[in-house]
Design a protein around this motif. Structure first.
Motif, PDB file in Angstrom:
ATOM      1  N   THR A   7      67.419 -41.330  -6.850  1.00  0.00           N
ATOM      2  CA  THR A   7      68.245 -40.441  -6.492  1.00  0.00           C
ATOM      3  C   THR A   7      68.134 -40.293  -4.497  1.00  0.00           C
ATOM      4  O   THR A   7      68.675 -40.050  -3.974  1.00  0.00           O
ATOM      5  CB  THR A   7      68.455 -38.918  -6.901  1.00  0.00           C
ATOM      6  N   LYS A   8      65.903 -40.545  -4.824  1.00  0.00           N
ATOM      7  CA  LYS A   8      65.723 -39.767  -3.853  1.00  0.00           C
ATOM      8  C   LYS A   8      65.291 -41.203  -3.269  1.00  0.00           C
ATOM      9  O   LYS A   8      64.594 -42.354  -3.848  1.00  0.00           O
ATOM     10  CB  LYS A   8      64.694 -39.157  -3.551  1.00  0.00           C
ATOM     11  N   PRO A   9      65.771 -41.965  -1.682  1.00  0.00           N
ATOM     12  CA  PRO A   9      64.831 -43.080  -1.465  1.00  0.00           C
ATOM     13  C   PRO A   9      62.594 -43.028  -1.905  1.00  0.00           C
ATOM     14  O   PRO A   9      62.686 -41.999  -0.873  1.00  0.00           O
ATOM     15  CB  PRO A   9      65.353 -43.434   0.306  1.00  0.00           C
ATOM     16  N   ASN A  10      63.067 -44.320  -2.057  1.00  0.00           N
ATOM     17  CA  ASN A  10      60.956 -44.045  -1.382  1.00  0.00           C
ATOM     18  C   ASN A  10      60.088 -43.549  -0.758  1.00  0.00           C
ATOM     19  O   ASN A  10      60.795 -44.698   0.775  1.00  0.00           O
ATOM     20  CB  ASN A  10      60.085 -45.293  -2.953  1.00  0.00           C
ATOM     21  N   PRO A  11      59.306 -42.533  -0.346  1.00  0.00           N
ATOM     22  CA  PRO A  11      58.913 -42.393   1.438  1.00  0.00           C
ATOM     23  C   PRO A  11      58.249 -43.707   1.670  1.00  0.00           C
ATOM     24  O   PRO A  11      57.952 -44.196   2.947  1.00  0.00           O
ATOM     25  CB  PRO A  11      58.097 -40.973   1.188  1.00  0.00           C
ATOM     26  N   ARG A  12      57.869 -44.624   0.651  1.00  0.00           N
ATOM     27  CA  ARG A  12      56.985 -45.578   1.311  1.00  0.00           C
ATOM     28  C   ARG A  12      57.872 -47.106   1.524  1.00  0.00           C
ATOM     29  O   ARG A  12      57.166 -48.482   2.178  1.00  0.00           O
ATOM     30  CB  ARG A  12      55.700 -45.928   0.012  1.00  0.00           C
ATOM     31  N   ASP A  13      58.440 -47.334   1.376  1.00  0.00           N
ATOM     32  CA  ASP A  13      59.783 -47.962   1.467  1.00  0.00           C
ATOM     33  C   ASP A  13      59.902 -47.922   2.563  1.00  0.00           C
ATOM     34  O   ASP A  13      61.248 -48.063   3.374  1.00  0.00           O
ATOM     35  CB  ASP A  13      60.778 -48.554   0.387  1.00  0.00           C
ATOM     36  N   HIS A  14      58.949 -48.485   3.707  1.00  0.00           N
ATOM     37  CA  HIS A  14      59.283 -48.383   4.891  1.00  0.00           C
ATOM     38  C   HIS A  14      60.398 -49.047   5.790  1.00  0.00           C
ATOM     39  O   HIS A  14      61.770 -48.799   6.063  1.00  0.00           O
ATOM     40  CB  HIS A  14      58.415 -48.731   5.922  1.00  0.00           C
ATOM     41  N   THR A  15      60.760 -50.726   4.874  1.00  0.00           N
ATOM     42  CA  THR A  15      62.082 -51.338   5.491  1.00  0.00           C
ATOM     43  C   THR A  15      63.118 -50.599   4.915  1.00  0.00           C
ATOM     44  O   THR A  15      64.006 -50.670   5.720  1.00  0.00           O
ATOM     45  CB  THR A  15      61.768 -52.718   4.678  1.00  0.00           C
ATOM     46  N   GLY A  16      62.876 -49.952   3.642  1.00  0.00           N
ATOM     47  CA  GLY A  16      64.179 -49.785   3.572  1.00  0.00           C
ATOM     48  C   GLY A  16      64.667 -48.263   4.483  1.00  0.00           C
ATOM     49  O   GLY A  16      66.052 -48.376   5.101  1.00  0.00           O
ATOM     50  N   ASN A  17      63.949 -47.668   4.336  1.00  0.00           N
ATOM     51  CA  ASN A  17      64.245 -46.378   5.348  1.00  0.00           C
ATOM     52  C   ASN A  17      64.387 -47.042   6.981  1.00  0.00           C
ATOM     53  O   ASN A  17      65.471 -46.324   7.703  1.00  0.00           O
ATOM     54  CB  ASN A  17      62.842 -45.522   5.478  1.00  0.00           C
ATOM     55  N   GLN A  18      64.275 -47.918   7.566  1.00  0.00           N
ATOM     56  CA  GLN A  18      64.261 -48.592   8.439  1.00  0.00           C
ATOM     57  C   GLN A  18      65.852 -48.680   9.290  1.00  0.00           C
ATOM     58  O   GLN A  18      66.679 -47.830   9.534  1.00  0.00           O
ATOM     59  CB  GLN A  18      63.483 -49.225   9.220  1.00  0.00           C
ATOM     60  N   LYS A  19      65.888 -49.678   7.820  1.00  0.00           N
ATOM     61  CA  LYS A  19      67.290 -50.311   7.518  1.00  0.00           C
ATOM     62  C   LYS A  19      68.501 -49.169   7.537  1.00  0.00           C
ATOM     63  O   LYS A  19      69.276 -48.999   7.935  1.00  0.00           O
ATOM     64  CB  LYS A  19      67.408 -50.947   6.606  1.00  0.00           C
ATOM     65  N   ILE A  21      68.113 -45.823   8.629  1.00  0.00           N
ATOM     66  CA  ILE A  21      68.123 -45.343   9.628  1.00  0.00           C
ATOM     67  C   ILE A  21      69.214 -45.973  10.642  1.00  0.00           C
ATOM     68  O   ILE A  21      70.341 -45.068  11.145  1.00  0.00           O
ATOM     69  CB  ILE A  21      66.841 -45.030  10.102  1.00  0.00           C
ATOM     70  N   LEU A  22      68.400 -47.176  10.811  1.00  0.00           N
ATOM     71  CA  LEU A  22      69.642 -48.203  11.859  1.00  0.00           C
ATOM     72  C   LEU A  22      71.118 -48.277  11.546  1.00  0.00           C
ATOM     73  O   LEU A  22      72.538 -47.958  12.068  1.00  0.00           O
ATOM     74  CB  LEU A  22      68.747 -49.007  11.805  1.00  0.00           C
ATOM     75  N   ALA A  23      71.279 -48.594   9.832  1.00  0.00           N
ATOM     76  CA  ALA A  23      72.437 -48.119  10.148  1.00  0.00           C
ATOM     77  C   ALA A  23      73.265 -47.044   9.706  1.00  0.00           C
ATOM     78  O   ALA A  23      74.695 -46.892  10.661  1.00  0.00           O
ATOM     79  CB  ALA A  23      72.674 -48.677   8.209  1.00  0.00           C
ATOM     80  N   GLU A  24      73.252 -45.633   9.678  1.00  0.00           N
ATOM     81  CA  GLU A  24      73.703 -44.223  10.314  1.00  0.00           C
ATOM     82  C   GLU A  24      73.705 -44.220  11.675  1.00  0.00           C
ATOM     83  O   GLU A  24      74.781 -43.647  12.456  1.00  0.00           O
ATOM     84  CB  GLU A  24      72.573 -43.379   9.929  1.00  0.00           C
ATOM     85  N   LEU A  30      78.922 -51.335  13.986  1.00  0.00           N
ATOM     86  CA  LEU A  30      78.999 -52.270  12.909  1.00  0.00           C
ATOM     87  C   LEU A  30      80.361 -51.919  12.024  1.00  0.00           C
ATOM     88  O   LEU A  30      80.848 -53.304  11.605  1.00  0.00           O
ATOM     89  CB  LEU A  30      78.480 -51.935  11.626  1.00  0.00           C
ATOM     90  N   ALA A  31      81.313 -50.699  12.563  1.00  0.00           N
ATOM     91  CA  ALA A  31      82.802 -50.836  12.099  1.00  0.00           C
ATOM     92  C   ALA A  31      83.508 -52.067  12.715  1.00  0.00           C
ATOM     93  O   ALA A  31      83.790 -52.533  12.122  1.00  0.00           O
ATOM     94  CB  ALA A  31      82.722 -49.702  11.735  1.00  0.00           C
ATOM     95  N   LYS A  32      83.709 -51.523  14.370  1.00  0.00           N
ATOM     96  CA  LYS A  32      83.984 -52.752  14.921  1.00  0.00           C
ATOM     97  C   LYS A  32      84.350 -53.551  14.671  1.00  0.00           C
ATOM     98  O   LYS A  32      84.471 -54.311  15.206  1.00  0.00           O
ATOM     99  CB  LYS A  32      83.538 -51.694  16.061  1.00  0.00           C
ATOM    100  N   ARG A  33      82.468 -54.092  14.787  1.00  0.00           N
ATOM    101  CA  ARG A  33      82.036 -55.994  14.442  1.00  0.00           C
ATOM    102  C   ARG A  33      82.923 -55.729  13.301  1.00  0.00           C
ATOM    103  O   ARG A  33      83.193 -57.347  12.825  1.00  0.00           O
ATOM    104  CB  ARG A  33      80.738 -55.655  14.641  1.00  0.00           C
TER     105      ARG A  33
END
Length: 128
Positions: A7-19, A21-24, A30-33
């Motif tokens: 249920t919580k993101p894996n803290p070692r998944d750097h790529t998923g975490n960055q993705k 954060i950037l999406a937020e 992104l919605a406009k595009r």
């Protein structure tokens, strides 16, 4: 008993975490595009029903103004038909010195012999 999904993101998944954060951070952009892309695809799909007229050599035929058409010599054009092409085709040679490019789903106004040749090969989706 099967394991519960994480249920919580894996803290070692750097790529998923960055993705995430950037999406937020760029959610509004992104919605406009996404809306712009949807409009672009809708315009492209709407243009598929407008026929593209091609001459004997595979070049687009430009419309002639009525004034110029009245003054020039009368040429009888070969029989032409409208077809919708089933798949993308590039540099199709039909006859000497010709090169046709076709886009999937586009309606084309073609000489009859070109349409018949494409139909024999199975590239005509629909006769209009």
């Amino acid at each position: 008993m099967p394991a519960n999904p994480r249920t919580k993101p894996n803290p070692r998944d750097h790529t998923g975490n960055q993705k995430r954060i950037l999406a937020e951070q760029h959610a509004e952009e992104l919605a406009k595009r996404k809306g712009e892309l949807a409009m672009h695809h809708a315009e492209a799909a709407a243009g598929l029903d407008d026929p593209v007229a091609l001459d004997e050599r595979g070049r687009s035929i430009q419309s002639v103004p009525e004034e110029a058409a009245d003054t020039g010599p009368v040429n009888i054009a070969p029989e032409r038909v409208r077809v919708r092409i089933a798949c993308d085709l590039e540099k199709v040679t039909i006859g000497q010195g010709t090169a046709f490019d076709f886009k999937e789903g586009q309606v084309y106004d073609l000489p009859l012999h070109v349409a018949q040749h494409l139909d024999r090969l199975g590239y005509v989706w629909q006769w209009l």
